[in-house]
Design a protein around this motif. Structure first.
Motif, PDB file in Angstrom:
ATOM      1  N   PRO A 196       0.801  -1.230   0.000  1.00  0.00           N
ATOM      2  CA  PRO A 196       0.000   0.000   0.000  1.00  0.00           C
ATOM      3  C   PRO A 196       0.833   1.279   0.000  1.00  0.00           C
ATOM      4  O   PRO A 196       0.313   2.348  -0.313  1.00  0.00           O
ATOM      5  CB  PRO A 196      -0.813  -0.119   1.289  1.00  0.00           C
ATOM      6  N   ARG A 197       2.121   1.190   0.323  1.00  0.00           N
ATOM      7  CA  ARG A 197       2.931   2.401   0.456  1.00  0.00           C
ATOM      8  C   ARG A 197       4.168   2.414  -0.439  1.00  0.00           C
ATOM      9  O   ARG A 197       4.703   3.487  -0.729  1.00  0.00           O
ATOM     10  CB  ARG A 197       3.356   2.579   1.921  1.00  0.00           C
ATOM     11  N   PHE A 198       4.627   1.250  -0.835  1.00  0.00           N
ATOM     12  CA  PHE A 198       5.795   1.184  -1.693  1.00  0.00           C
ATOM     13  C   PHE A 198       5.392   0.881  -3.131  1.00  0.00           C
ATOM     14  O   PHE A 198       4.531   0.031  -3.388  1.00  0.00           O
ATOM     15  CB  PHE A 198       6.767   0.113  -1.207  1.00  0.00           C
ATOM     16  N   LEU A 199       6.026   1.592  -4.047  1.00  0.00           N
ATOM     17  CA  LEU A 199       5.758   1.363  -5.462  1.00  0.00           C
ATOM     18  C   LEU A 199       6.273  -0.015  -5.879  1.00  0.00           C
ATOM     19  O   LEU A 199       7.216  -0.545  -5.290  1.00  0.00           O
ATOM     20  CB  LEU A 199       6.444   2.451  -6.301  1.00  0.00           C
ATOM     21  N   GLN A 200       5.678  -0.549  -6.891  1.00  0.00           N
ATOM     22  CA  GLN A 200       6.008  -1.910  -7.304  1.00  0.00           C
ATOM     23  C   GLN A 200       7.378  -1.975  -7.992  1.00  0.00           C
ATOM     24  O   GLN A 200       7.782  -1.093  -8.744  1.00  0.00           O
ATOM     25  CB  GLN A 200       4.947  -2.437  -8.272  1.00  0.00           C
ATOM     26  N   GLY A 201       8.113  -3.064  -7.705  1.00  0.00           N
ATOM     27  CA  GLY A 201       9.326  -3.377  -8.454  1.00  0.00           C
ATOM     28  C   GLY A 201      10.591  -2.707  -7.975  1.00  0.00           C
ATOM     29  O   GLY A 201      11.611  -2.779  -8.661  1.00  0.00           O
ATOM     30  N   LEU A 202      10.569  -2.075  -6.811  1.00  0.00           N
ATOM     31  CA  LEU A 202      11.791  -1.467  -6.295  1.00  0.00           C
ATOM     32  C   LEU A 202      12.689  -2.548  -5.701  1.00  0.00           C
ATOM     33  O   LEU A 202      12.259  -3.339  -4.865  1.00  0.00           O
ATOM     34  CB  LEU A 202      11.462  -0.408  -5.240  1.00  0.00           C
ATOM     35  N   PHE A 203      13.923  -2.577  -6.129  1.00  0.00           N
ATOM     36  CA  PHE A 203      14.851  -3.647  -5.762  1.00  0.00           C
ATOM     37  C   PHE A 203      15.234  -3.539  -4.293  1.00  0.00           C
ATOM     38  O   PHE A 203      15.672  -2.490  -3.818  1.00  0.00           O
ATOM     39  CB  PHE A 203      16.089  -3.567  -6.649  1.00  0.00           C
ATOM     40  N   ILE A 204      15.078  -4.643  -3.554  1.00  0.00           N
ATOM     41  CA  ILE A 204      15.418  -4.686  -2.132  1.00  0.00           C
ATOM     42  C   ILE A 204      16.749  -5.392  -1.894  1.00  0.00           C
ATOM     43  O   ILE A 204      17.601  -4.893  -1.149  1.00  0.00           O
ATOM     44  CB  ILE A 204      14.307  -5.391  -1.330  1.00  0.00           C
ATOM     45  N   GLY A 205      16.941  -6.547  -2.524  1.00  0.00           N
ATOM     46  CA  GLY A 205      18.191  -7.276  -2.334  1.00  0.00           C
ATOM     47  C   GLY A 205      18.098  -8.684  -2.876  1.00  0.00           C
ATOM     48  O   GLY A 205      17.199  -9.030  -3.657  1.00  0.00           O
ATOM     49  N   TYR A 206      19.056  -9.524  -2.439  1.00  0.00           N
ATOM     50  CA  TYR A 206      19.146 -10.910  -2.904  1.00  0.00           C
ATOM     51  C   TYR A 206      18.921 -11.870  -1.748  1.00  0.00           C
ATOM     52  O   TYR A 206      19.386 -11.636  -0.623  1.00  0.00           O
ATOM     53  CB  TYR A 206      20.533 -11.197  -3.502  1.00  0.00           C
ATOM     54  N   VAL A 207      18.225 -12.962  -2.029  1.00  0.00           N
ATOM     55  CA  VAL A 207      18.045 -14.011  -1.030  1.00  0.00           C
ATOM     56  C   VAL A 207      19.398 -14.653  -0.729  1.00  0.00           C
ATOM     57  O   VAL A 207      20.121 -15.061  -1.641  1.00  0.00           O
ATOM     58  CB  VAL A 207      17.051 -15.080  -1.519  1.00  0.00           C
ATOM     59  N   SER A 208      19.737 -14.725   0.559  1.00  0.00           N
ATOM     60  CA  SER A 208      20.995 -15.367   0.952  1.00  0.00           C
ATOM     61  C   SER A 208      20.769 -16.721   1.613  1.00  0.00           C
ATOM     62  O   SER A 208      21.563 -17.645   1.444  1.00  0.00           O
ATOM     63  CB  SER A 208      21.775 -14.464   1.911  1.00  0.00           C
ATOM     64  N   ASP A 209      19.649 -16.865   2.367  1.00  0.00           N
ATOM     65  CA  ASP A 209      19.295 -18.134   3.013  1.00  0.00           C
ATOM     66  C   ASP A 209      17.781 -18.284   2.991  1.00  0.00           C
ATOM     67  O   ASP A 209      17.047 -17.298   3.101  1.00  0.00           O
ATOM     68  CB  ASP A 209      19.792 -18.170   4.465  1.00  0.00           C
ATOM     69  N   ILE A 210      17.330 -19.527   2.908  1.00  0.00           N
ATOM     70  CA  ILE A 210      15.891 -19.783   2.922  1.00  0.00           C
ATOM     71  C   ILE A 210      15.646 -21.155   3.538  1.00  0.00           C
ATOM     72  O   ILE A 210      16.436 -22.092   3.351  1.00  0.00           O
ATOM     73  CB  ILE A 210      15.288 -19.714   1.495  1.00  0.00           C
ATOM     74  N   GLU A 211      14.552 -21.253   4.318  1.00  0.00           N
ATOM     75  CA  GLU A 211      14.197 -22.526   4.945  1.00  0.00           C
ATOM     76  C   GLU A 211      12.686 -22.598   5.126  1.00  0.00           C
ATOM     77  O   GLU A 211      11.995 -21.568   5.138  1.00  0.00           O
ATOM     78  CB  GLU A 211      14.885 -22.677   6.295  1.00  0.00           C
ATOM     79  N   VAL A 212      12.191 -23.815   5.258  1.00  0.00           N
ATOM     80  CA  VAL A 212      10.760 -24.037   5.463  1.00  0.00           C
ATOM     81  C   VAL A 212      10.437 -23.852   6.937  1.00  0.00           C
ATOM     82  O   VAL A 212      11.166 -24.349   7.813  1.00  0.00           O
ATOM     83  CB  VAL A 212      10.348 -25.443   4.987  1.00  0.00           C
ATOM     84  N   ASP A 213       9.348 -23.136   7.237  1.00  0.00           N
ATOM     85  CA  ASP A 213       8.942 -22.910   8.620  1.00  0.00           C
ATOM     86  C   ASP A 213       8.370 -24.173   9.239  1.00  0.00           C
ATOM     87  O   ASP A 213       8.040 -25.145   8.542  1.00  0.00           O
ATOM     88  CB  ASP A 213       7.909 -21.782   8.695  1.00  0.00           C
ATOM     89  N   ALA A 214       8.226 -24.161  10.571  1.00  0.00           N
ATOM     90  CA  ALA A 214       7.738 -25.347  11.290  1.00  0.00           C
ATOM     91  C   ALA A 214       6.326 -25.713  10.880  1.00  0.00           C
ATOM     92  O   ALA A 214       5.947 -26.898  10.925  1.00  0.00           O
ATOM     93  CB  ALA A 214       7.811 -25.090  12.794  1.00  0.00           C
ATOM     94  N   ASN A 215       5.507 -24.743  10.457  1.00  0.00           N
ATOM     95  CA  ASN A 215       4.129 -25.044  10.063  1.00  0.00           C
ATOM     96  C   ASN A 215       4.044 -25.709   8.695  1.00  0.00           C
ATOM     97  O   ASN A 215       2.962 -26.125   8.270  1.00  0.00           O
ATOM     98  CB  ASN A 215       3.267 -23.778  10.082  1.00  0.00           C
ATOM     99  N   ASN A 216       5.156 -25.764   7.996  1.00  0.00           N
ATOM    100  CA  ASN A 216       5.247 -26.393   6.676  1.00  0.00           C
ATOM    101  C   ASN A 216       4.392 -25.694   5.624  1.00  0.00           C
ATOM    102  O   ASN A 216       4.246 -26.198   4.507  1.00  0.00           O
ATOM    103  CB  ASN A 216       4.854 -27.880   6.746  1.00  0.00           C
ATOM    104  N   LEU A 217       3.853 -24.520   5.968  1.00  0.00           N
ATOM    105  CA  LEU A 217       3.024 -23.774   5.024  1.00  0.00           C
ATOM    106  C   LEU A 217       3.771 -22.579   4.423  1.00  0.00           C
ATOM    107  O   LEU A 217       3.428 -22.126   3.336  1.00  0.00           O
ATOM    108  CB  LEU A 217       1.745 -23.277   5.718  1.00  0.00           C
TER     109      LEU A 217
END
Length: 313
Positions: free
Chosen positions: A232-253
Motif C-alpha cells: 500500500p505504500r511502496f511502489l512496485q518493483g523497487l529492488f530490495i536485495g538478494y536471497v541469501s538463506d531460505i528454509e521451510v517454517d515449522a508449520n510447513n506452510l
C-alpha cells in the motif's frame, strides 16, 4: 745602586748578543740562499702557526657558509612543505570529487532503471546518531515535491520511505529500521513475502523475510527480491536485495530466510526521492476507472487483491 747597574748591564748585554746572533743568522741565510737555520726554525714554529691560523680561517668561513646554506635550506624546506600541503589538499578534494562522481553515476544508473517514476536528488544531512542510517534527514522537502510516503532510493535499490516532510527537509525511515515492514515478492515467481527491519541482523549485513508461501516454486540463494504490487505504500518493483538463506517454517506452510540488501546503510550520502507516491498512483487509477466504468467493472470481476499485511511506518 750596584744591583741596578748589574741589571741594566745584563739587559744591554743580552740585547747585544741577540742582535749579533740575528746578524749572523741573516748572513748565513743570505749566503745559503734561504736554506739556513732560520728556515729550519721557521718550519717548526712560524709555518705551523700560519697553517693553524689558515685552518681556523677556513673553518670559520665554512661555518659561515654552512649557516647561510642552512638558512637557505630551511626556507626552501618551508616552501616545499607549503607546496606539499597544497598538493595534499588538492588531492583530497580530487578524491572526494571522484567518490562523489562515482556515487552520482550510481544514482544516474538507478534513475535510468526507474525512469517511469519522477524523482529528485537529495543529500543526507543528518541521521539518528547510530552507525546505520535507520532514520535520517535529507535536504529536500515539500517545496521540491517530496511528500510523506515518498519512496527513497540509493545505491542499487530501495532505502526507505519519507515519514515526515517539511518545506525544506524530510525525514526518512529506512527498511532496516526495527519498525519497518515492507511487502515484497520474489522477482522470478511473484510470490509475496514480508521483509522486516532488524538492526541486530543489519550488523551482519542482512534483512529477514517471512510468510513466503511454501509452494512448488523453487527459490534459491541469489533470487532477487523487489517490492510487491500489493504494497500500500511502496511502489512496485523497487529492488530490495538478494536471497541469501531460505528454509521451510515449522508449520510447513510458509518459508522464511534472509536477504542481502542492495544498499549499504552505513554510507548513505546522496539519495533519489520518488515524488510520486503509491497513493497518488492509486488515486490516478481510480480517477481513470471512474472515467471508464466498463473497464473498472471488468477489473473488479477479476477478484479482490490479496491483503499483504504491511504495517505503517
Amino acid at each position: 745602586m750596584k744591583n741596578k747597574n748589574q741589571s741594566s748591564f745584563s739587559s744591554k748585554y743580552w740585547l747585544i748578543i741577540i742582535s749579533v746572533l740575528c746578524v749572523i743568522l741573516l748572513g748565513i741565510e743570505r749566503f745559503t740562499d734561504g736554506k739556513g737555520p732560520l728556515r729550519f726554525i721557521a718550519s717548526y714554529t712560524v709555518v705551523p702557526m700560519q697553517e693553524g691560523i689558515s685552518y681556523v680561517g677556513r673553518f670559520m668561513s665554512d661555518l659561515s657558509d654552512n649557516f647561510e646554506t642552512l638558512e637557505d635550506m630551511k626556507k626552501e624546506n618551508q616552501k616545499l612543505q607549503t607546496k606539499v600541503d597544497e598538493l595534499t589538499i588538492d588531492n583530497t578534494k580530487l578524491r572526494q570529487e571522484q567518490y562523489e562522481l562515482d556515487r552520482l553515476r550510481e544514482l544516474y544508473k538507478l534513475d535510468e532503471n526507474y525512469s517511469d517514476y519522477k524523482k529528485i536528488g537529495a543529500h543526507v544531512v543528518a541521521n539518528n546518531g547510530s552507525n546505520w542510517f535507520t532514520d535520517f534527514t535529507i535536504d529536500k522537502g515539500t517545496r521540491d515535491g517530496v511528500q510523506v510516503d515518498s519512496n527513497v532510493l540509493a545505491g542499487s535499490g530501495l532505502v526507505g520511505i519519507v515519514i515526515e516532510a517539511g518545506p525544506t527537509y524530510s525525514r526518512v525511515r529506512s527498511i532496516v529500521d526495527d519498525a519497518s515492514n515492507v511487502s515484497a515478492m520474489m522477482l522470478s515467481t511473484s510470490d509475496t513475502c514480508m521483509v522486516r527491519g532488524d538492526l541486530k541482523l543489519m550488523a551482519d549485513g542482512r534483512l529477514r523475510f517471512e510468510k513466503l508461501p511454501n509452494n512448488d516454486n523453487k527459490i534459491e540463494p541469489g533470487e532477487q527480491v523487489v517490492t510487491s504490487h500489493v504494497s500500500p505504500r511502496f511502489l512496485q518493483g523497487l529492488f530490495i536485495g538478494y536471497v541469501s538463506d531460505i528454509e521451510v517454517d515449522a508449520n510447513n506452510l510458509t518459508r522464511s530466510g534472509y536477504i542481502t540488501p542492495a544498499v549499504d546503510f552505513s554510507k548513505l550520502q546522496e539519495v533519489l526521492v520518488i515524488t510520486t507516491t503509491k497513493k497518488n498512483m492509486l488515486e490516478d487509477n481510480n480517477s481513470q476507472d471512474s472515467q471508464n466504468p466498463e473497464e473498472g467493472n471488468q477489473e473488479e470481476a477479476s477478484g479482490p487483491q490479496e491483503s499483504n499485511g504491511e504495517e505503517g511506518e
